[in-house]
Design a protein around this motif. Structure first.
Motif, mmCIF file in Angstrom:
data_model
loop_
_atom_site.group_PDB
_atom_site.id
_atom_site.type_symbol
_atom_site.label_atom_id
_atom_site.label_comp_id
_atom_site.label_asym_id
_atom_site.label_seq_id
_atom_site.Cartn_x
_atom_site.Cartn_y
_atom_site.Cartn_z
ATOM 1 N N GLN A 85 -21.736 112.298 8.887
ATOM 2 C CA GLN A 85 -20.593 112.355 9.715
ATOM 3 C C GLN A 85 -20.510 111.321 10.883
ATOM 4 O O GLN A 85 -21.960 112.229 11.646
ATOM 5 C CB GLN A 85 -21.128 113.901 9.869
ATOM 6 C CG GLN A 85 -20.951 114.754 8.731
ATOM 7 C CD GLN A 85 -19.108 114.570 8.216
ATOM 8 O OE1 GLN A 85 -18.104 114.739 9.049
ATOM 9 N NE2 GLN A 85 -19.233 114.706 6.956
ATOM 10 N N PRO A 86 -19.726 111.245 11.717
ATOM 11 C CA PRO A 86 -19.064 110.792 12.564
ATOM 12 C C PRO A 86 -19.506 112.283 14.093
ATOM 13 O O PRO A 86 -18.968 113.078 13.552
ATOM 14 C CB PRO A 86 -18.478 109.847 13.051
ATOM 15 C CG PRO A 86 -17.213 110.990 11.398
ATOM 16 C CD PRO A 86 -18.825 111.289 10.640
ATOM 17 N N PHE A 87 -19.573 111.667 15.367
ATOM 18 C CA PHE A 87 -20.079 112.623 16.136
ATOM 19 C C PHE A 87 -18.367 112.709 16.838
ATOM 20 O O PHE A 87 -18.051 111.655 17.102
ATOM 21 C CB PHE A 87 -21.260 112.290 16.862
ATOM 22 C CG PHE A 87 -22.608 112.730 16.510
ATOM 23 C CD1 PHE A 87 -23.111 113.578 16.241
ATOM 24 C CD2 PHE A 87 -23.147 110.994 15.977
ATOM 25 C CE1 PHE A 87 -24.382 113.719 15.706
ATOM 26 C CE2 PHE A 87 -24.564 111.444 15.308
ATOM 27 C CZ PHE A 87 -25.024 112.516 15.380
ATOM 28 N N PRO A 88 -17.843 113.380 17.198
ATOM 29 C CA PRO A 88 -17.052 113.516 18.194
ATOM 30 C C PRO A 88 -17.191 112.637 20.044
ATOM 31 O O PRO A 88 -18.720 113.360 19.820
ATOM 32 C CB PRO A 88 -16.887 114.780 18.690
ATOM 33 C CG PRO A 88 -17.641 115.759 17.926
ATOM 34 C CD PRO A 88 -18.998 114.844 17.514
ATOM 35 N N VAL A 89 -16.479 112.913 20.643
ATOM 36 C CA VAL A 89 -17.060 113.033 21.886
ATOM 37 C C VAL A 89 -17.915 113.858 22.682
ATOM 38 O O VAL A 89 -17.272 114.724 22.421
ATOM 39 C CB VAL A 89 -16.074 112.430 22.754
ATOM 40 C CG1 VAL A 89 -16.358 112.373 24.748
ATOM 41 C CG2 VAL A 89 -14.773 111.139 22.091
ATOM 42 N N PRO A 90 -19.169 113.637 23.347
ATOM 43 C CA PRO A 90 -19.664 115.190 23.966
ATOM 44 C C PRO A 90 -18.369 115.947 24.212
ATOM 45 O O PRO A 90 -18.025 114.730 25.451
ATOM 46 C CB PRO A 90 -20.714 114.397 24.383
ATOM 47 C CG PRO A 90 -21.116 112.673 23.664
ATOM 48 C CD PRO A 90 -19.535 112.255 23.133
ATOM 49 N N GLU A 91 -18.777 117.039 24.413
ATOM 50 C CA GLU A 91 -17.884 117.386 25.812
ATOM 51 C C GLU A 91 -18.045 117.867 26.672
ATOM 52 O O GLU A 91 -17.340 117.855 27.468
ATOM 53 C CB GLU A 91 -17.658 118.854 24.721
ATOM 54 C CG GLU A 91 -16.477 119.333 24.097
ATOM 55 C CD GLU A 91 -16.079 120.622 23.723
ATOM 56 O OE1 GLU A 91 -17.223 121.574 24.370
ATOM 57 O OE2 GLU A 91 -16.107 121.133 22.500
ATOM 58 N N LYS A 92 -19.697 118.179 26.637
ATOM 59 C CA LYS A 92 -20.302 117.929 27.933
ATOM 60 C C LYS A 92 -20.763 117.096 28.391
ATOM 61 O O LYS A 92 -21.607 116.523 27.508
ATOM 62 C CB LYS A 92 -20.367 119.155 28.258
ATOM 63 C CG LYS A 92 -20.016 120.000 28.949
ATOM 64 C CD LYS A 92 -20.738 121.461 29.154
ATOM 65 C CE LYS A 92 -21.343 121.700 30.794
ATOM 66 N NZ LYS A 92 -21.812 123.130 30.603
ATOM 67 N N MET A 93 -20.605 116.388 29.738
ATOM 68 C CA MET A 93 -21.550 115.092 29.523
ATOM 69 C C MET A 93 -21.692 114.766 31.018
ATOM 70 O O MET A 93 -21.078 115.005 31.687
ATOM 71 C CB MET A 93 -20.977 113.593 29.077
ATOM 72 C CG MET A 93 -20.485 112.972 27.941
ATOM 73 S SD MET A 93 -20.618 111.653 27.749
ATOM 74 C CE MET A 93 -19.043 111.711 27.544
ATOM 75 N N GLN A 94 -22.867 114.754 31.317
ATOM 76 C CA GLN A 94 -23.604 115.182 33.196
ATOM 77 C C GLN A 94 -24.077 113.566 32.864
ATOM 78 O O GLN A 94 -25.123 113.435 32.524
ATOM 79 C CB GLN A 94 -24.501 115.812 32.862
ATOM 80 C CG GLN A 94 -24.984 116.710 34.793
ATOM 81 C CD GLN A 94 -25.270 117.770 35.301
ATOM 82 O OE1 GLN A 94 -25.739 118.477 33.842
ATOM 83 N NE2 GLN A 94 -26.633 117.702 35.903
ATOM 84 N N GLY A 95 -23.890 113.301 34.706
ATOM 85 C CA GLY A 95 -23.739 111.652 35.044
ATOM 86 C C GLY A 95 -24.901 111.936 36.469
ATOM 87 O O GLY A 95 -25.523 113.443 36.430
ATOM 88 N N ILE A 96 -25.387 110.972 36.405
ATOM 89 C CA ILE A 96 -26.568 110.883 37.769
ATOM 90 C C ILE A 96 -25.177 111.477 39.307
ATOM 91 O O ILE A 96 -24.507 111.198 39.537
ATOM 92 C CB ILE A 96 -27.465 110.118 37.304
ATOM 93 C CG1 ILE A 96 -28.332 110.085 38.472
ATOM 94 C CG2 ILE A 96 -25.745 108.388 38.367
ATOM 95 C CD1 ILE A 96 -29.346 109.732 38.520
ATOM 96 N N ASP A 97 -26.540 112.575 39.795
ATOM 97 C CA ASP A 97 -25.498 112.790 41.351
ATOM 98 C C ASP A 97 -25.970 111.890 41.987
ATOM 99 O O ASP A 97 -26.467 112.332 43.343
ATOM 100 C CB ASP A 97 -26.036 114.188 41.569
ATOM 101 C CG ASP A 97 -27.846 113.920 41.570
ATOM 102 O OD1 ASP A 97 -27.665 113.248 41.116
ATOM 103 O OD2 ASP A 97 -28.359 115.065 41.425
ATOM 104 N N ARG A 98 -26.388 110.352 41.645
ATOM 105 C CA ARG A 98 -26.912 109.358 43.593
ATOM 106 C C ARG A 98 -26.318 108.291 42.997
ATOM 107 O O ARG A 98 -26.186 107.955 41.873
ATOM 108 C CB ARG A 98 -28.224 109.694 43.714
ATOM 109 C CG ARG A 98 -29.116 109.024 42.535
ATOM 110 C CD ARG A 98 -30.246 108.964 43.292
ATOM 111 N NE ARG A 98 -31.810 110.428 42.542
ATOM 112 C CZ ARG A 98 -32.105 110.345 42.399
ATOM 113 N NH1 ARG A 98 -33.283 108.970 42.049
ATOM 114 N NH2 ARG A 98 -33.236 110.969 41.834
ATOM 115 N N GLU A 99 -26.214 107.421 43.616
ATOM 116 C CA GLU A 99 -25.190 106.265 43.751
ATOM 117 C C GLU A 99 -26.113 104.986 43.508
ATOM 118 O O GLU A 99 -27.475 104.979 43.641
ATOM 119 C CB GLU A 99 -24.551 105.525 45.427
ATOM 120 C CG GLU A 99 -23.389 105.984 45.694
ATOM 121 C CD GLU A 99 -22.462 105.406 44.434
ATOM 122 O OE1 GLU A 99 -22.480 104.634 43.905
ATOM 123 O OE2 GLU A 99 -21.789 106.139 44.445
#
Ligand SMILES: Cc1cc2nc3c(=O)[nH]c(=O)nc-3n(C[C@H](O)[C@H](O)[C@H](O)COP(=O)(O)OP(=O)(O)OC[C@H]3O[C@@H](n4cnc5c(N)ncnc54)[C@H](O)[C@@H]3O)c2cc1C
Length: 477
Positions: free
Chosen positions: A160-174
């Motif tokens: 089964q294909p996955f949907p786009v993840p509802e929550k994605m957390q990125g990195i909080d630094r440059e």
């Protein structure tokens, strides 16, 4: 919280991206693309796909930004670059979807082993195909016949294909990154700017194109896909090649349409579309088990085939000046738009290897350079199929007659008129064989054979005979 690098390669999308899905569930996601020496070499050969790559990266970055993430771009050795980002981001894991091209596979295993040896976690996923390409038959061997492969696939279940993840957390630094335009300047070639007139790469466009096709074209696909001007194929190949759209998502969506359809011909059409997706898997099945398929004929006797054609003829083929209207239309369409209808790919490829006796590898390389949908597995299978030197392919002695193909699949000459405009005023049937037109017809259509349009580069009957004689030399070996 766990921090994971997602190493994007030919999977420039957010939906049904198994590596991204898994990482997003577990914690912080750090999307990375590496412009490595290997990528540079590979895209220097496939110039049209390079244009697609740049725009896919830009579109992916845009998609990530709507979720508060960013694509980090590195230039350099893949292992070094991954390590550098991991240190900068304090990440302990790298996830990626597998690639199946032989060199890339080896490289991926090496990098994974290197990372694991220094205590980093590596997880790989299948995201590019319907099935894992290493299926074997009851004898433990690769499948050599498409129908058996297809039947086997029908017993397997597509994940089964996955949907786009509802929550994605990125990195909080440059983190240090190159601008995508670092690649853009290199991707630009004088001839590829025109692709914008025909194409818009990226995930959202791919999904829109699929929705449109599954609402309409898919119902006629079975009966019309060979009609060159009908526009009744999905035109999704460049999106599939770059992973802008997931083949599993398409599969399930087409299956749903099938379930909702009662009309028998329409159902058969949907099935015939699904079968094409399995041909794509079959190409990867071949690539995995016969990695030499890119360079060497699978039927070994073809290694000694007495190829003859000249560079001059090769050039005329490339630029669409063979004097065979359908062949010329196809080659000019390819140069202009970066794609060519499947039927015309078969005819132009056959013309190169059989009418001109030019080695299929030369055609493979030209398609590699000019196709926006260039795909190592599909291109290799396509060329070996047409030449007759692959597995489950058209026999060499079956030689396409370009005029009959043209009369059958472009009956009113619409396609030829579009891409060979100097013939556009010729009526049927002469549009398919201009040199047979009476002088008056040529004059009325403003055509001078040998001046405004070339005479046939080779005589069809003589070329056919020569090809069959050449085949006799290797047939019994
Ligand atoms: C000599 C030769 C070279 C080719 N090189 C490539 C290539 O580099 N890249 C590529 O994607 N296709 C290649 N093909 C296969 C085919 O021509 C294209 O996939 C097709 O024209 C794409 O149009 P579409 O997206 O409208 O396909 P549709 O007919 O709508 O089919 C849907 C999808 O199924 C897959 N598919 C369809 N036909 C084939 C096929 N015969 N073999 C494998 N997969 C198929 C493609 O991913 C395609 O996008 C080649 C064929 C030949 C004869």
């Amino acid at each position: 919280m766990k921090r994971t690098i997602i190493w994007f390669r030919k999977d420039f999308r957010l939906h049904d991206h198994p590596a991204l899905w898994e990482a997003a569930k577990e914690g912080i996601v750090i999307p990375v693309y590496i412009w490595s020496d290997e990528e540079k070499l590979s895209y220097s050969k496939s110039e049209a796909s390079f244009w697609w790559l740049y725009h896919s990266l830009a579109s992916l970055d845009k998609g990530l930004q709507t979720h508060g993430l960013k694509l980090f771009i590195k230039d350099g050795d893949e292992f070094d670059a991954l390590l550098e980002v991991m240190e900068e981001a304090d990440a302990g894991a790298v996830y990626f979807n597998e690639r199946y091209e032989p060199d890339e596979r080896k490289k991926d295993s090496r990098i994974a082993a290197q990372l694991e040896s220094i205590g980093k976690e590596v997880q790989t996923f299948h995201g590019h195909l319907l099935f894992t390409p290493d299926l074997l038959n009851k004898q433990g061997e690769p499948y050599k016949v498409f129908t058996s492969y297809w039947k086997r696939c029908m017993q397997e279940v597509v994940a089964q294909p996955f949907p786009v993840p509802e929550k994605m957390q990125g990195i909080d630094r440059e983190l240090q990154t190159l601008p995508i335009d670092h690649i853009r300047t290199l991707a630009e070639r004088p001839w590829n700017e025109k692709f914008h007139q025909y194409w818009e790469p990226g995930e959202q466009v791919a999904i829109g194109k699929w929705e449109q096709f599954s609402d309409d074209g898919i119902f006629y696909y079975g009966t019309e896909r060979d009609l060159i001007s009908s526009g009744s194929s999905s035109e999704l190949s460049p999106y599939l090649a770059a992973g802008n759209i997931s083949v599993k998502a398409i599969w399930y969506s087409a299956k749903r349409v099938y379930e909702e359809t009662t009309e028998m011909t329409a159902r058969q059409s949907i099935n015939s579309f699904l079968k094409q997706l399995i041909w794509r898997d079959f190409a990867y099945h071949q690539l995995i088990h016969y990695p030499d398929i890119i360079r060497l004929p699978l039927r070994k006797q073809f290694a000694e085939f007495p190829w003859k054609g000249s560079n001059e003829q090769l050039t005329k083929w490339k630029v669409g000046q063979t004097g065979y209207p359908l062949v010329d239309a196809g080659m000019r369409e390819l140069w202009e738009t970066g794609v060519m209808h499947n039927r015309v790919r078969m005819v132009t490829a056959s013309f190169l290897v059989k009418h001109l006796l030019i080695p299929w590898g030369k055609g493979y390389s030209w398609f590699e350079k000019t196709l926006l949908d260039f795909d190592t597995a599909n291109n290799a299978m396509g060329w070996q199929w047409v030449t007759g030197c692959g597995i489950d392919c058209a026999p060499y002695f079956r030689i396409f007659n370009p005029f009959l193909q043209s009369e059958k699949f472009d009956p009113d000459g619409t396609y030829i008129r579009k891409w060979v405009p100097e013939l556009s005023r010729l009526p049927v049937p002469y549009i398919h064989r201009p040199w047979e037109a009476p002088a008056k017809v040529l004059e009325d259509a403003d055509i001078q054979i040998g001046v405004t349009y070339p005479p046939p580069i080779v005589d069809h009957a003589a070329a056919r005979k020569r090809a069959l004689l050449a085949y006799q030399e290797v047939k019994g070996k």
